[in-house]
Design a protein around this motif. Structure first.
Motif, mmCIF file in Angstrom:
data_model
loop_
_atom_site.group_PDB
_atom_site.id
_atom_site.type_symbol
_atom_site.label_atom_id
_atom_site.label_comp_id
_atom_site.label_asym_id
_atom_site.label_seq_id
_atom_site.Cartn_x
_atom_site.Cartn_y
_atom_site.Cartn_z
ATOM 1 N N ARG A 1 5.353 9.821 -7.183
ATOM 2 C CA ARG A 1 6.378 10.519 -7.595
ATOM 3 C C ARG A 1 5.962 12.055 -7.603
ATOM 4 N NH1 ARG A 1 6.824 11.691 -12.986
ATOM 5 N NH2 ARG A 1 5.511 10.165 -13.408
ATOM 6 N N LEU A 2 4.715 12.303 -8.196
ATOM 7 C CA LEU A 2 4.073 13.711 -8.228
ATOM 8 C C LEU A 2 3.915 14.120 -6.889
ATOM 9 C CD1 LEU A 2 3.766 12.478 -11.163
ATOM 10 C CD2 LEU A 2 1.789 13.992 -11.228
ATOM 11 N N SER A 3 3.626 13.629 -5.739
ATOM 12 C CA SER A 3 3.603 13.864 -4.457
ATOM 13 C C SER A 3 4.894 14.507 -4.079
ATOM 14 C CB SER A 3 3.048 12.902 -3.559
ATOM 15 O OG SER A 3 1.822 12.476 -3.917
ATOM 16 N N LYS A 4 5.814 13.717 -4.402
ATOM 17 C CA LYS A 4 7.387 14.591 -3.907
ATOM 18 C C LYS A 4 7.806 15.656 -4.646
ATOM 19 C CE LYS A 4 8.880 10.240 -1.815
ATOM 20 N NZ LYS A 4 9.998 9.020 -1.842
ATOM 21 N N LEU A 5 7.283 15.426 -6.186
ATOM 22 C CA LEU A 5 8.035 16.678 -7.040
ATOM 23 C C LEU A 5 7.133 17.898 -6.733
ATOM 24 C CD1 LEU A 5 8.385 14.707 -10.300
ATOM 25 C CD2 LEU A 5 10.189 15.781 -8.982
ATOM 26 N N LEU A 6 5.760 17.842 -6.478
ATOM 27 C CA LEU A 6 4.966 18.841 -6.173
ATOM 28 C C LEU A 6 5.095 19.241 -4.672
ATOM 29 C CD1 LEU A 6 1.814 17.826 -8.099
ATOM 30 C CD2 LEU A 6 3.386 19.409 -8.800
ATOM 31 N N GLY A 7 5.823 18.855 -3.946
ATOM 32 C CA GLY A 7 5.869 19.305 -2.611
ATOM 33 C C GLY A 7 4.553 18.721 -1.463
ATOM 34 N N PHE A 8 3.862 17.985 -2.149
ATOM 35 C CA PHE A 8 2.809 17.245 -1.289
ATOM 36 C C PHE A 8 3.444 16.725 0.036
ATOM 37 C CE2 PHE A 8 -0.544 17.564 -4.731
ATOM 38 C CZ PHE A 8 -0.456 18.942 -4.812
ATOM 39 N N THR A 9 4.485 16.019 -0.141
ATOM 40 C CA THR A 9 4.968 14.927 0.797
ATOM 41 C C THR A 9 6.476 14.828 0.729
ATOM 42 O OG1 THR A 9 4.824 12.833 2.038
ATOM 43 C CG2 THR A 9 4.899 12.879 -0.430
ATOM 44 N N THR A 10 7.121 14.497 1.885
ATOM 45 C CA THR A 10 8.586 14.174 1.717
ATOM 46 C C THR A 10 8.691 12.738 2.049
ATOM 47 O OG1 THR A 10 8.723 14.919 4.128
ATOM 48 C CG2 THR A 10 9.365 16.517 2.435
ATOM 49 N N LEU A 11 7.621 11.955 2.395
ATOM 50 C CA LEU A 11 7.643 10.687 2.818
ATOM 51 C C LEU A 11 7.625 9.588 1.616
ATOM 52 C CD1 LEU A 11 4.734 10.935 5.330
ATOM 53 C CD2 LEU A 11 6.919 10.977 5.944
ATOM 54 N N SER A 12 7.760 8.499 1.864
ATOM 55 C CA SER A 12 7.987 7.502 0.898
ATOM 56 C C SER A 12 7.061 6.121 1.355
ATOM 57 C CB SER A 12 9.518 6.727 0.981
ATOM 58 O OG SER A 12 10.610 7.833 0.611
ATOM 59 N N ASP A 13 6.547 6.016 2.283
ATOM 60 C CA ASP A 13 5.703 5.128 2.604
ATOM 61 C C ASP A 13 4.187 5.342 1.972
ATOM 62 O OD1 ASP A 13 3.238 4.125 4.861
ATOM 63 O OD2 ASP A 13 4.852 2.624 4.518
ATOM 64 N N PRO A 14 3.769 4.594 1.091
ATOM 65 C CA PRO A 14 2.363 4.622 0.487
ATOM 66 C C PRO A 14 1.118 5.020 1.106
ATOM 67 C CG PRO A 14 3.530 3.040 -0.558
ATOM 68 C CD PRO A 14 4.127 3.189 0.691
ATOM 69 N N VAL A 15 1.153 4.321 2.313
ATOM 70 C CA VAL A 15 -0.166 4.506 3.328
ATOM 71 C C VAL A 15 0.034 5.858 3.881
ATOM 72 C CG1 VAL A 15 -1.152 3.675 5.456
ATOM 73 C CG2 VAL A 15 -0.332 2.038 3.752
ATOM 74 N N LYS A 16 1.197 6.351 4.384
ATOM 75 C CA LYS A 16 1.402 7.572 5.006
ATOM 76 C C LYS A 16 1.196 8.672 3.867
ATOM 77 C CE LYS A 16 4.731 6.041 8.605
ATOM 78 N NZ LYS A 16 5.946 6.065 9.118
ATOM 79 N N ILE A 17 1.637 8.614 2.731
ATOM 80 C CA ILE A 17 1.200 9.374 1.565
ATOM 81 C C ILE A 17 -0.147 9.575 1.494
ATOM 82 C CG2 ILE A 17 1.487 9.989 -0.835
ATOM 83 C CD1 ILE A 17 4.320 8.659 -0.619
ATOM 84 N N GLU A 18 -0.880 8.547 1.467
ATOM 85 C CA GLU A 18 -2.401 8.511 1.369
ATOM 86 C C GLU A 18 -2.875 9.389 2.053
ATOM 87 O OE1 GLU A 18 -5.887 5.539 2.086
ATOM 88 O OE2 GLU A 18 -4.170 4.681 1.422
ATOM 89 N N LEU A 19 -2.530 8.974 3.458
ATOM 90 C CA LEU A 19 -3.247 9.717 4.734
ATOM 91 C C LEU A 19 -2.840 11.449 4.631
ATOM 92 C CD1 LEU A 19 -2.104 7.579 7.640
ATOM 93 C CD2 LEU A 19 -4.462 7.871 6.307
#
Length: 223
Positions: free
Chosen positions: A154-172
């Motif tokens: 959730r924070l990754s999307k709000l803070l503009g770190f990612t637009t992805l939804s897959d946890p592994v892709k966000i991790e990478l």
């Protein structure tokens, strides 16, 4: 107040400043930031399994009794599942959790009795997924590991770190933003911030030290 200077700077600078502020807000190593109580890597793994859909505070209320009776792979592998269920009942989903705990302990014994300290070995244990393995890697073994839970997503999307939804892709994606040694701490800082300030149901944006760098808040402030 929105900082226009940072809004005009590069994305790398903006993200780096957010990460630096999180480090200032929640200092310490992954081990120091972890709110689960444990004495050994095996106990941390058990506590992390229990923490699914449950608060760390609640887990810490049941693990003293669990670890007193079943604090090693040998003891937990031969445990009476009904007894384990009774101990962990208040953590929720206790039938599945008890089954996973005992299966995990048996997997450890089948592997020689020592908890693996790398992703492949940990994630091969019964009931252990990538997120749980990353917790153990970063907290217990001081190795690179970035757990992606609902707060981090959730924070990754709000803070503009990612637009992805897959946890592994966000991790990478997040892995590329910090040195390997800081990955676990970054995850825990985002989790702590999600619990204390950027609360899902009612975010405290006006009390947030990241607000001027947060695309979600900036968009809200424009409305």
């Amino acid at each position: 107040m929105i900082n226009d200077g940072f809004r005009d700077s590069s994305e790398d600078e903006r993200r780096a400043e957010i990460i630096a502020r999180l480090r200032d807000l929640y200092p310490g190593t992954a081990r120091e930031l972890c709110e689960l109580d444990f004495s050994t890597p095996f106990q941390l793994l058990a506590a992390t399994i229990l923490s699914a859909q449950c608060t760390d505070k609640r887990v810490n209320m049941v693990t003293p009794k669990l670890f007193e009776s079943y604090g090693t792979p040998t003891l937990l592998a031969s445990a009476d599942i009904v007894d384990v269920e009774e101990i962990i009942k208040s953590t929720g989903f206790y039938h599945n959790k008890a089954k996973n705990l005992i299966a995990m302990a048996r997997s450890v014994l089948e592997g020689g009795g020592e908890l693996p300290n790398e992703m492949e070995g940990l994630s091969s244990l019964a009931g252990v997924g990538r997120k749980t393995a990353n917790v153990v890697l970063s907290v217990a073994f001081d190795k690179p590991g970035l757990p992606v839970d609902t707060h981090v997503m959730r924070l990754s999307k709000l803070l503009g770190f990612t637009t992805l939804s897959d946890p592994v892709k966000i991790e990478l994606e997040l892995n590329e933003m910090v040195p390997p040694r800081d990955r676990g701490a970054l995850s825990l800082r985002m989790i702590l911030h999600g619990r204390a300030v950027c609360v899902a149901r009612k975010p405290r944006c006006h009390a947030c030290a990241l607000a001027d760098l947060c695309p979600a808040f900036i968009a809200l402030a424009k409305d």
